[in-house]
Every structure is written in C-alpha cells, then in structure tokens.
Design a protein around this motif. Structure first.
Motif, mmCIF file in Angstrom:
data_model
loop_
_atom_site.group_PDB
_atom_site.id
_atom_site.type_symbol
_atom_site.label_atom_id
_atom_site.label_comp_id
_atom_site.label_asym_id
_atom_site.label_seq_id
_atom_site.Cartn_x
_atom_site.Cartn_y
_atom_site.Cartn_z
ATOM 1 N N VAL A 228 28.853 -19.886 46.618
ATOM 2 C CA VAL A 228 29.712 -19.456 45.515
ATOM 3 C C VAL A 228 30.418 -20.656 44.888
ATOM 4 C CG1 VAL A 228 31.774 -18.135 44.945
ATOM 5 C CG2 VAL A 228 30.012 -17.133 46.376
ATOM 6 N N ILE A 229 30.925 -21.561 45.740
ATOM 7 C CA ILE A 229 31.633 -22.720 45.206
ATOM 8 C C ILE A 229 30.661 -23.666 44.488
ATOM 9 C CG2 ILE A 229 32.970 -24.756 45.865
ATOM 10 C CD1 ILE A 229 34.509 -23.077 47.717
ATOM 11 N N TYR A 232 29.706 -22.139 41.295
ATOM 12 C CA TYR A 232 30.845 -22.230 40.399
ATOM 13 C C TYR A 232 30.921 -23.623 39.775
ATOM 14 C CZ TYR A 232 35.495 -22.825 38.700
ATOM 15 O OH TYR A 232 36.538 -23.138 37.906
ATOM 16 N N ILE A 247 31.936 -15.711 38.695
ATOM 17 C CA ILE A 247 33.341 -16.141 38.723
ATOM 18 C C ILE A 247 33.548 -17.252 37.700
ATOM 19 C CG2 ILE A 247 35.101 -17.273 40.137
ATOM 20 C CD1 ILE A 247 34.060 -15.724 42.522
ATOM 21 N N ARG A 251 36.123 -16.846 34.480
ATOM 22 C CA ARG A 251 37.367 -17.607 34.455
ATOM 23 C C ARG A 251 37.952 -17.674 33.031
ATOM 24 N NH1 ARG A 251 37.875 -24.057 35.285
ATOM 25 N NH2 ARG A 251 40.119 -24.166 34.997
ATOM 26 N N PHE A 263 35.412 -10.782 37.082
ATOM 27 C CA PHE A 263 36.050 -11.599 38.116
ATOM 28 C C PHE A 263 36.386 -10.757 39.346
ATOM 29 C CE2 PHE A 263 40.142 -13.067 39.937
ATOM 30 C CZ PHE A 263 39.688 -14.248 40.487
ATOM 31 N N THR A 267 34.666 -11.223 43.024
ATOM 32 C CA THR A 267 35.574 -11.595 44.099
ATOM 33 C C THR A 267 35.579 -10.556 45.207
ATOM 34 O OG1 THR A 267 36.982 -12.682 42.483
ATOM 35 C CG2 THR A 267 37.956 -12.212 44.607
ATOM 36 N N LEU A 270 32.340 -10.557 47.291
ATOM 37 C CA LEU A 270 32.332 -11.682 48.221
ATOM 38 C C LEU A 270 33.308 -11.438 49.366
ATOM 39 C CD1 LEU A 270 31.426 -14.596 48.850
ATOM 40 C CD2 LEU A 270 33.349 -15.383 47.480
ATOM 41 N N PHE A 271 34.506 -10.959 49.003
ATOM 42 C CA PHE A 271 35.554 -10.746 49.997
ATOM 43 C C PHE A 271 35.095 -9.752 51.066
ATOM 44 C CE2 PHE A 271 39.214 -8.110 51.315
ATOM 45 C CZ PHE A 271 39.931 -9.071 52.010
ATOM 46 N N VAL A 274 32.357 -11.295 53.335
ATOM 47 C CA VAL A 274 32.877 -12.335 54.224
ATOM 48 C C VAL A 274 33.793 -11.722 55.278
ATOM 49 C CG1 VAL A 274 34.292 -14.420 54.339
ATOM 50 C CG2 VAL A 274 32.653 -14.142 52.501
ATOM 51 N N LEU A 275 34.603 -10.755 54.869
ATOM 52 C CA LEU A 275 35.482 -10.076 55.820
ATOM 53 C C LEU A 275 34.663 -9.393 56.907
ATOM 54 C CD1 LEU A 275 38.418 -9.262 56.468
ATOM 55 C CD2 LEU A 275 38.042 -7.200 55.129
ATOM 56 N N ASN A 278 33.389 -12.007 59.214
ATOM 57 C CA ASN A 278 34.435 -12.546 60.080
ATOM 58 C C ASN A 278 34.742 -11.590 61.224
ATOM 59 O OD1 ASN A 278 34.850 -15.035 58.902
ATOM 60 N ND2 ASN A 278 36.369 -14.270 57.451
#
Lengths: 293, 310
Positions: A228-229, A232, A247, A251, A263, A267, A270-271, A274-275, A278
């Motif tokens: 993602v980064i 971006y 994203i 922006r 956005f 987001t 992805l959140f 990833v959550l 984790n």
C-alpha cells in the motif's frame, strides 16, 4: 519443537493438526480466519473474473456519493469504488502470497544452514542479513522498485518485498537451529549415519516449522502493508486498482472536494484485513507456544 | 571492555562494507547507465559513449566501487540530478527540520507507550488492560497513511486547529509541528505498548516481585521501583532498534506536512528518480542503524557485565 514434543518429517501433518485444534478453541482466531477467508474468496473470485470484473467501466456520474445502487460511491471517472476495492484485495493477496513464498524458504534454509554448520557459512549468512537489515527497508524497497529490470509494477513489488523480508525468519530459525543441533535427537540421527542434508531437512526442519509458520504469517501481513505504501508512493502497482493507488487518488479528492468514500473504503478494507491478521498471528503464537501467554 | 568494543567495531566495519557494496551494486550496476538519463533522449551513441567514458562508467566494477568508497570517505556524495545541488549541502539543510519533528515525537511516543504499558500491566486481564490492548492492536492495524491523511483532513482542514503544512525554525515552528508529532505518537504507540506490556508482565512473574508483594508493597510502587528498572534492558533494546525510525519514520509525515527535512527530500528524489540522492539517503539511514546498534551493544555491556565476556 512444539510444546516439548519432537516431530519427525512424517508427522508434520500431525503438528498442523494440533495447531488447528488449538486455534479452533480460540474464538477470536476463528473470526479472524473467517475474515481472512472472505478476503481470499473475494480475491480468488476477482482473479477468475467472476467478481468485480467491471471495475474499469464508468457506471455513473463522477464522484457520485454512496447510494443504494452503489453503496461505496463512485470515483473520479464514475467507476464503482466497491469493484475497485475487490480488485485491490486481489492485489494485496497476490503480493502477500508471492513475497512470502520468496522470503520464507530463503530465510528458513539460510537460517538452518547457518545455525547448523556455523563457521564461515554462518559468518557469511549473518553478514548478509546484518547488511540487509541495516539498510532502511522502505528506501531499499524504493531503490529496488526503481532499478529492478522488471520495472515498476506488481512483480517488482513482490520480488523487492521477498528479498528484503527473509531476515527475521533467518534470524529466528538460525537461533533455534543452534540450540537444537546439540539435542539428543540430532546426535542420535548423526550416529545412525544420517548425512547433513538429511539432518537439516528431515530432522531439524520439522522442529523449527512452528517458528516458520508464525514468520510466514508476519511476512504476509507486512507485505500487504508495504504494498500500500509503495503503491501510494507511485513505485508499486501501475494502472490497476490497489488500495495504495486508491488512497493516493483519494488524497486530493478528500481535500479538494470532500470526497471521502474512496479513502474510507480503501482504508477500512486494509484495516480489517491487517487487524484480522494481527489477531490471527497472536492466536497462532499462543497455539504454537502455550507458555508464551 | 576494550576487547568487546573492538570486536563490535570490526563487525560493524564488515557490515559497512556490505552496505556500500549492496548500495553501489544496486544503483550503479542494476540501475543501468546513468549517462542515458543525463544526456536526454536525443543523444547520439557516440555522445553517450564519450560521456560514459569521461565519467568513468566504463571502468571495471571494482575500480568504480573503490572510487565510490573514496568519495564516501571524503563525504563527497555527489550532486542531485534534479536540483544540481551538492548532496552534502542538502543534508546539512535537511537535518534540522527532520530532528525538530523526530526528536520530540520519539521522546513523547516513548513516554506515552511506557506509561500506557505500565497501566495495562497493572490491570492485567481486567477491563482497563483489555481496552488498552484492544486500542493498541487497532492502532497498529491502521495504516500510517490513514493516520496522516485522516488526521490532517479532520484536524487541519476541517476543524482548522492546526496549520495545514509548513515549517519555521525555532519556537515559531511549534504550531506546524504539533499535529505531525501527535500523528507520529498515535501511529507508533500501538506496537510499542504491546511490546512493553509483555516485557512488564514477564518481569512481574519473577520471584522478587512476589517477595515485594508479600512484604506488603503496593503494586504501583513495585512497578515503578522494581519492575521498571529491571525491565530496562529489553526496553533499551527496543528503543535502540527504533532509533533509525527517526530517519525513515518521518518520510511520509515530512512530505505531507511540508517539513523541509531529509524525509521530504527522499520523497522528492523518489518522485524524480533522482538516484544519487536516494543512494545517499539509503547510505545515511544504514549508517544511523549501525550507529544505533553499536550504541545499544555498548549500553548493554555497561548495564550487564555478562555481555562483555560472552
């Protein structure tokens, strides 16, 4: 070694079974697995062209806000944010899968070999990973994305992430190999005439496999976040919807026009993934090593 | 101790060799002939060959590599392809703004993370702990991009509480730095809290804690006077390993908030494919990491005599 028990190469399914059994008892882990499964399902369906295949088509007015017809709204070209989101999950899973597929075997094999043979092999491997580790990952990734002959794009992202993220796996496996090669079962195998290769891959590998599993899960989620980064920053996926690209697009829309849906959607997607990862990682660690709790 | 230091330095030197080799190989060898970029599309093959020869890019790999090492030793990082400015000069300009963001952010994040972790450890498995851990996991799952873009939009654009972007030296720069610092803290505190909490819990299981408890000490006192000092080694490790973050952590933040630091410079260089600048930044970042590592090892050796011998 998983909770004090040794596993032979034949018993690897047994090891996996016991992990799955323990994971099943963990409600949080079950929910996390289901969420990851949903993403996987969406990614596979879109890969097969069965879901969100119209992601590049204009279906309405530019910047149409969320409505019944398009619950996630439309983007600058009137394309469905939902369909782009689904395509993004496909990119995320591809990147996660391939970088893990590169990083984990490299890290595990180098770690085993270094820890088992020690001497100059060990010195070389340690030197290699200290060097790689010292270079700021994001800059190294960017540099690779710029200079790799594959050019900017999905393949480069996978390769760059794969060859930079084996370090932690290698370090963990090496430490465990150093410890275990002095254990009785390895000595016994050697006294029975087992060669180095056999000891490494038939005897040692199954007993460090639990560490490798946790590392694989960590590398997977790390790769998704990095993609993602990178996307971006413009050195990632090109001309295809990925969450990072979304994203990046969003922006300016957010600031200039208050268009928040693209956005928010990227987001959130992805959140949640990833959550889920984790939480799954935590549960996996617990299941593999109960005394770590 | 001296022996230990020398051994450590030898190791660092070997790593430094690897770093320069890798960076050089990546940029000069895999990266292709830089002359092609300098001369533009209309150059004839002869022109390209002449310039390649004049700049020495046709010499053997090792000769060029040692040339590069020589430049590094003299702190000659070359010039930016984009601005034609000396890179050494750019570094000197960028370090101040970078540190004005990174140092306070790093300090505040550390204090916040340690405090929250202590509170969570104190209320282990009760609701304050559960809440804090949940928040920490949620925080570390949210992309740093989401933190930056979301907070900048809500607090700077909509609410207008902070300037949107910019930087000024000295105290006048404070309003510009508050929001980026807050975002840095929020984005980094999650994983740190989880790590410190685990360290504290591990320490709290030890027998001296039970003794302290048995003689009637209250938990807050046990934590602050006994557990915290004993947990210093893993905490120190974590902090030292995070030190290079001072450099890379601010990459995106500096860019979003228009802070003219090293991170911002790196992003501009990336956007312009300005290889000499990216190469130098990569090198500086690696140097910082090595320095932090040596610092960490020396600190341990000071704290824990066993390290010096082993």
């Amino acid at each position: 070694m998983l909770s004090g028990r040794l596993y032979s190469a034949m018993e690897v399914p047994l090891l996996l079974e016991s992990v799955i059994r323990r994971l099943k008892r963990d409600k949080v882990a079950l929910v996390a697995v289901c969420v990851i499964g949903l993403y996987l399902f969406a990614g596979l369906l879109s890969l097969a062209g069965l879901l969100a295949s119209g992601f590049a088509e204009q279906v309405g007015e530019a910047y149409a806000p969320p409505s019944w017809a398009h619950p996630f709204g439309l983007d600058v070209l009137g394309r469905s944010v939902w369909e782009r989101l689904v395509q993004g999950s496909r990119v995320a899973l591809i990147v996660g899968f391939f970088s893990t597929a590169i990083a984990i075997p490299v890290g595990a094999v180098l770690g085993l070999v270094a820890g088992y043979f020690r001497g100059w092999v060990d010195a070389l491997v340690v030197w290699l990973y200290s060097t790689l580790d010292a270079i700021p990952t994001i800059l190294l990734l960017l540099a690779m994305a710029l200079v790799l002959p594959t050019g900017k794009g999905l393949a480069t992202v996978c390769i760059a992430l794969g060859v930079t993220s084996w370090v932690s796996t290698c370090r963990v496996v090496r430490g465990e190999a150093i410890r275990q090669k002095e254990l009785d079962y390895v000595r016994a195998a050697r006294s029975l005439g087992a060669g180095n290769l056999r000891i490494l891959f038939v005897h040692l590998l199954p007993n460090v496999l639990h560490l490798v599993l946790v590392q694989a899960s960590l590398v997977f989620v790390y790769s998704i976040k990095s993609e993602v980064i990178l996307s971006y920053l413009g050195v990632g996926v090109q001309n295809f919807p990925s969450w990072g690209v979304m994203i990046d697009d969003a922006r300016l829309e957010l600031v200039g026009r208050g268009v928040w849906w693209q956005f928010a959607a990227a987001t959130a997607a992805l959140f949640v993934l990833v959550l889920a990862f984790n939480l799954f990682n935590d549960a996996l660690k617990d299941a593999l090593d109960p005394k770590e709790r | 101790m001296l022996n230990f230091l020398l051994r450590r330095l030898a190791h660092a030197l070997a790593t430094l060799f690897g770093i320069t080799l890798l960076i050089f190989a990546l940029f000069h060898w895999v990266g292709g002939n830089p002359v092609l970029r300098l001369v533009g599309k209309s150059a004839t093959p002869e022109e390209i060959a002449r310039l390649t020869h004049r700049m020495g890019f046709d010499r053997p790999f090792w000769v060029q590599y040692f040339d590069y090492l020589g430049d590094l030793v003299r702190f000659d990082f070359g010039r930016s392809w984009e601005t034609k400015q000396g890179i050494g000069e750019m570094l000197a300009d960028g370090i101040g703004p970078s540190l004005s963001l990174a140092l306070p952010a790093f300090a505040i994040a550390t204090v916040v993370a340690l405090t929250v972790a202590l509170v969570a450890a104190l209320y282990r498995d009760r609701w304050p702990d559960r809440l804090l851990v949940t928040l920490a996991v949620a925080g570390m799952s949210l992309s740093v991009l989401a933190f930056i873009i979301g907070a900048q939009y809500v607090f700077a654009f909509q609410a207008g509480w902070f300037p949107i972007s910019g930087w000024e030296p000295g105290v006048r720069g404070l309003p510009f730095l508050m929001l980026p610092i807050a975002i840095w803290v929020a984005a980094s505190v999650g994983s740190a809290v989880r790590f410190y909490r685990a360290v504290f819990l591990e320490e709290m299981r030890k027998e001296y804690v039970i003794t302290a408890r048995a003689k009637g000490l209250a938990w807050p006192r046990i934590l602050s006077r006994h557990v915290l000092p004993n947990a210093m080694i893993p905490v120190l490790t974590h902090l030292v390993m995070e030190l290079p973050m001072l450099f890379t952590g601010s990459l995106l933040l500096e860019n979003f908030f228009g802070i003219p630091g090293l991170g911002n410079m790196s992003i501009s260089a990336i956007n312009a494919s300005d290889l000499p600048v990216i190469q130098t930044m990569t090198f500086i970042g690696a140097l910082l990491y090595l320095g932090a590592n040596i610092l960490g090892d020396v600190l341990y050796a000071v704290v824990d005599p066993r390290v010096r011998v082993g």
